[in-house]
Design an enzyme around this catalytic site. Sequence first.
Site, PDB file in Angstrom:
ATOM      1  N   ASP A 415      36.937 -11.902  58.790  1.00 41.08           N
ATOM      2  CA  ASP A 415      37.694 -12.399  57.651  1.00 41.08           C
ATOM      3  C   ASP A 415      38.912 -13.143  58.207  1.00 41.08           C
ATOM      4  OD1 ASP A 415      38.619 -12.662  54.998  1.00 41.08           O
ATOM      5  OD2 ASP A 415      39.909 -10.921  55.261  1.00 41.08           O
ATOM      6  N   LYS A 416      39.573 -13.941  57.380  1.00 36.74           N
ATOM      7  CA  LYS A 416      40.762 -14.668  57.842  1.00 36.74           C
ATOM      8  C   LYS A 416      42.039 -13.974  57.396  1.00 36.74           C
ATOM      9  CE  LYS A 416      42.514 -18.389  55.922  1.00 36.74           C
ATOM     10  NZ  LYS A 416      43.980 -18.133  55.871  1.00 36.74           N
ATOM     11  N   THR A 417      42.258 -13.919  56.075  1.00 38.50           N
ATOM     12  CA  THR A 417      43.514 -13.378  55.558  1.00 38.50           C
ATOM     13  C   THR A 417      43.609 -11.887  55.811  1.00 38.50           C
ATOM     14  OG1 THR A 417      43.438 -15.051  53.827  1.00 38.50           O
ATOM     15  CG2 THR A 417      44.975 -13.227  53.520  1.00 38.50           C
ATOM     16  N   ARG A 609      49.150 -21.865  52.725  1.00 39.28           N
ATOM     17  CA  ARG A 609      48.383 -21.591  51.503  1.00 39.28           C
ATOM     18  C   ARG A 609      49.054 -22.332  50.355  1.00 39.28           C
ATOM     19  NH1 ARG A 609      45.388 -16.695  51.976  1.00 39.28           N
ATOM     20  NH2 ARG A 609      45.772 -16.120  49.809  1.00 39.28           N
ATOM     21  N   GLY A 690      37.621 -16.843  51.847  1.00 39.63           N
ATOM     22  CA  GLY A 690      37.630 -17.431  50.504  1.00 39.63           C
ATOM     23  C   GLY A 690      38.619 -18.566  50.370  1.00 39.63           C
ATOM     24  N   ASP A 691      39.367 -18.860  51.446  1.00 41.64           N
ATOM     25  CA  ASP A 691      40.393 -19.901  51.410  1.00 41.64           C
ATOM     26  C   ASP A 691      39.798 -21.299  51.382  1.00 41.64           C
ATOM     27  OD1 ASP A 691      43.007 -19.335  51.062  1.00 41.64           O
ATOM     28  OD2 ASP A 691      43.410 -18.781  53.122  1.00 41.64           O
ATOM     29  N   ARG A 801      35.595 -20.777  51.181  1.00 38.57           N
ATOM     30  CA  ARG A 801      35.264 -20.606  49.757  1.00 38.57           C
ATOM     31  C   ARG A 801      34.089 -19.642  49.586  1.00 38.57           C
ATOM     32  NH1 ARG A 801      39.727 -22.617  47.250  1.00 38.57           N
ATOM     33  NH2 ARG A 801      39.961 -24.880  47.395  1.00 38.57           N
ATOM     34  N   LYS A 807      29.232 -13.439  52.026  1.00 37.24           N
ATOM     35  CA  LYS A 807      29.544 -12.977  53.383  1.00 37.24           C
ATOM     36  C   LYS A 807      28.428 -12.073  53.894  1.00 37.24           C
ATOM     37  CE  LYS A 807      34.611 -13.106  52.991  1.00 37.24           C
ATOM     38  NZ  LYS A 807      35.858 -12.335  53.177  1.00 37.24           N
TER      39      LYS A 807
END
Length: 1202
Positions: A415-417, A609, A690-691, A801, A807
């Site tokens: 994941d990123k965030t 962001r 999801g970014d 996104r 995922k």
Amino acid sequence: MGMDFSTLRTLISRYCAGEENCVDTRTVYIGHKEPPPGAEAFIQQRFPDNRIVSSKYTFWNFIPKNMFEQFRRVANFYFLIIFLVQLIIDTPTSPVTSGLPLFFVIIVTAIKQGYEDWLRHKADKAVNQCLVQVVQHGKVSRKHSRKLTVGDVVYVKEDESFPCDLILLSSSRDDGTCYVTTASLDGESSHKTYHAVQETKAYKTEEEVNCIHATIDCEQPQPDLYKFRGNINIYMGNEPVSRSLASQNLLLRGATLKNTEYIYGVAIYTGMETKMALNYQSKSQKRSAVEKSMNAYLVVYLCILISKAVINTALKYVWQADPNRDEPWYNGKTESERQRHVLIRAFTDFLAFMVLFNYIIPVSMYVTVEMQKFLGSYFIMWDDEMFDEELGERAVVNTSDLNEELGQVEYVFTDKTGTLTENNMEFIECCVDGNVYVPDIICNGQVMPGAAGIDMIDTSPGPEAREREELFFRALCLCHTVQVKEEETVDGIKHGIHQGKSSSFYISSSPDEVALVEGMKRLGFTYLRLKDGQMEILNREDEIERFELLEVLTFDSVRRRMSVIVRSSTGELYLFCKGADSSIFPRVVSGKMEQIKARVERNAVEGLRTLCVAYRRLSPEQYEQVCHLLTRAKLEFQDQDKLVAEAYDLIERDLILLGATAVEDRLQEKAADTIESLHKAGMKVWVLTGDKMETAAATCYASKLFRRSTQILELTTKRTEEQSLHDVLFELSRTVLRHYGSMSRDASSGLSSEYIDYGLIIDGATLSAVMRPSQEDSNSGNYKEIFLEICRNCSAVLCCRMAPLQKAQIVKMIKSSKEHPITLAIGDGANDVSMILEAHVGIGIMGKEGRQAVRNSDYAIPKFKHLKKMLLVHGHYYYIRISELVQYFFYKNVCFIFPQFLYQFFCGFSQQPLYDTAYLTLYNISFTSLPILLYSLMEQHINMDILKKEPTLYRDIAKNSLLTWPIFIYWTVLGVYDAIVMFFGAYFLFDNTTFTSNGQMFGNWTFGTLVFTVLVFTVTFKLALDTHYWTWINHFVIWGSLVFFVVFSLLWGGIIWPFLNYQRMYYVFMQMLSSGPAWLSIILLITASLLPDVVKKVFWRALWPTTTERIQSADKLYKGQLSEFTPLAALHPPPRAGDHQRGSGTQRNPQRSDTPNKKVMFTRWQRAPDYRTFTPLLRFTDGSRLSRPGNASSGAGPETSV
């Protein structure tokens, strides 16, 4: 009569014809009151009580159920059959030899599982017996939680947990809201707001609540925590008032009431039907690659065992075909035995041989492997380098079954965030009509104290611009779900009073919202509170502005925006909307689009962001239409979510763009170094987020997932709109495969080819099209295969996104591809749980998005940087250790049983054991088990510091390389060779009758004891030769086990045991040791057995050394100081032609010696001069390096904030 037919029709539809209706809905009568006459017929439904049962067993079913589950394991069932065979027929060995180890394992496992279940029973009882307050006949009474039923009205106080799923009727707050934390459910520790319906929120006392006459129609229980549909029908007069219910009205069991004095709620789901109980799903059992290899080897050895028994049975009857050799004279058959059918006799003999040879598959191996995994997992939890002082947390092991899988990872999905980044949002700037505002005025690089707080490009805006600026600030102060808390209590001390003034702090379910509201506060507009439906703002002139909050159009991941409708004190109606640029821009009809869009793209490229803000003035007529739309959509029971989404879509139109915001989420410490190390170790890293694409791509550049030289391939919605998906996929495929094809041709012809590093970016919408192609396209069937082929040839992939389910779909797709690679998923939030459960290894990060990912993971670590040591060090060690354990166990059992097989050729196939019963029983339990167990816990074939500094060593153990069939066959052949040497060596050395010093001859038990003595010493010395890391514990256990064998043999053969019918071993061991030739033969046979393996290793290390063996040799040369004084790159074997794996250590990358300004980071990545990197001559333990001036260091530099 009509009423009767109506009742009958309802009964039939609900219980007979309308079975589906019965499943989908339930009717709850608040306070168990029947509806008034004329309403729908009162049909009392049966619901479970509020008892929670998490235990697995009861007192009555524990033994049969536990035994059934244990004997479902193939190994346990196999040994049970062997034990029963020993009891039923006359076998050469005692039933104790197989029964004792089996029952030891069964009893220990049953005690462990029984204790765990007793703890669950105890916890269930504590929960079910706790007292809750219920409104009955206008008074509050107490009852046990387990006695709650659907329809009871429950009274809950602040800081208490909800005993079941409740619909909120009223609260102590005038607006009928309450604040709740759901940390125990979804891991989110933030405060969430829940609402009572308008008609019931005024009931504040028990007497008033008792007067409520209403029914609730809602869906049957389902596990989704965030979905709920229902209606409440309130009978206040002739016509019932109907109001819709949604998830914001439902208080879930396990959640806790906060910042609210009390609430009243009606129970709608109880006991095992609550959403919390429905989420008690057990995780699917994950099996490691080592376990699968072990099972395959067991099948091979089972075949060997059966073939041995078949061969011996056949040869026995061939040998007995001669009448003179029917049976030895001292073992003649009885008449009844002679008259039995030959097939029955043959089958009995076959079973007897199976029992005799069954030790080739030892039950103790399973015990040793389980102990190794369980005890080995503590090394992760005890690792001080994986302790985070900021969080005060250590690494956690939720399952020890996958330790060795950490050394086999090929794909990492992250994941990123909150995983790569800190999830600590800071407001950076906002842009209004092209004017940029930052929270502090900066002059000559210094922050001016006491400044007004505004830095504008246009420092003197006109009246219209000033009005739009203030409207933008008001929009951000109003369009959110932030709660305000005036003071904070920590350990009984109130905080928040600063310089005599009361200060507030903000609480929200989204850290972005808190950052934006705090940013507005620094820019002069302070959000104060929400009181009695009025939102209060303190403006720059210290005046309080009040806005009536009329509607909240909540945020969801599909719309990617939220809105509020407010009425100002002057009566003007506003719709304020904020959301992602992709969801706001298409709905805007006016505003400075180009300037704001350019600023948004610039900020996104820098990894910030971004959110866009727009508004719309509403006339009273338009507001009435909005209310009508929303009310009608919310009252519809079927397809309620769809209708509400359509209503939101109609309302959020014709917007006027105000501006945009930028919030920074910093990269985690050492995240870039960790990703670089994973790449060098041969792993492919995918970021699933999801970014938006630009923000995620900037983070990927900062974290070194993408490099300056990486050629980015895009598979996005924007591109598929210009070309068909079919054309885009085939174009990317040709690009990638053409390069790799030409590269392999150049490599084969001896020409050099510059390696192009590819990175792929794909978004969620395009991925859905790839995974579920349209049926009309005849060429769509192989989209997934083409996509996989592209991904295989890319060193890094960014998926933006992404929905949580997507995922998991990506992880599953890679898992099930033809190579079947080992996957690892790592994340910190509830949205990462699906991919964590899907991957072979799931790792949760103890971040700010709660603990749900941690609870559902196999392992949990405090920070992303700890993944490096977990894989490169712990994973490497675990795999090396358990692979040696498995191979060694099979080897020592071949050595053990093959002499028994050979012995049958010399005893007329009479099933005579070669070894004594005590030796048969204790060989795997006592004599040889502890040394290999300790080896599998302590072995470090390479220094830990070297493994961290040289990630490429991870490649040496990739693809289960130490448990391949050639290595397995080598160990088996080595075991057979050693067994032949032991047996025939002893046989030929004592071919002539050998006398001891007192003139006695050696017998069969002395011969067997001699072979067994050589066996125990040989297999123990073999392990000692394989050990690289010696400690006093190793010495104590290895030499201690040999001493124990000798002492036991002396005691066993030196005492008359009263409980034994036979004393065949009496004085045998001492008699053997009194013979000089016996001592000589033991030494010669041990040497002859070990010599070939030693010679083979010496030659292979000299001629074809692996990188690991080079480092081992150099480490011995430097006496353990290799990691400090030796350039490890010099020890690597020369690269093979065509070996262009990413991260092999040969790639040249720019390195920043200091952290550049965030505004120039992207240009540095894209157009930096081509730095030359050199291998450092010296490396020091503190990580510092010596290099000539002008040469950039090739190691990871300081971390760069995104």
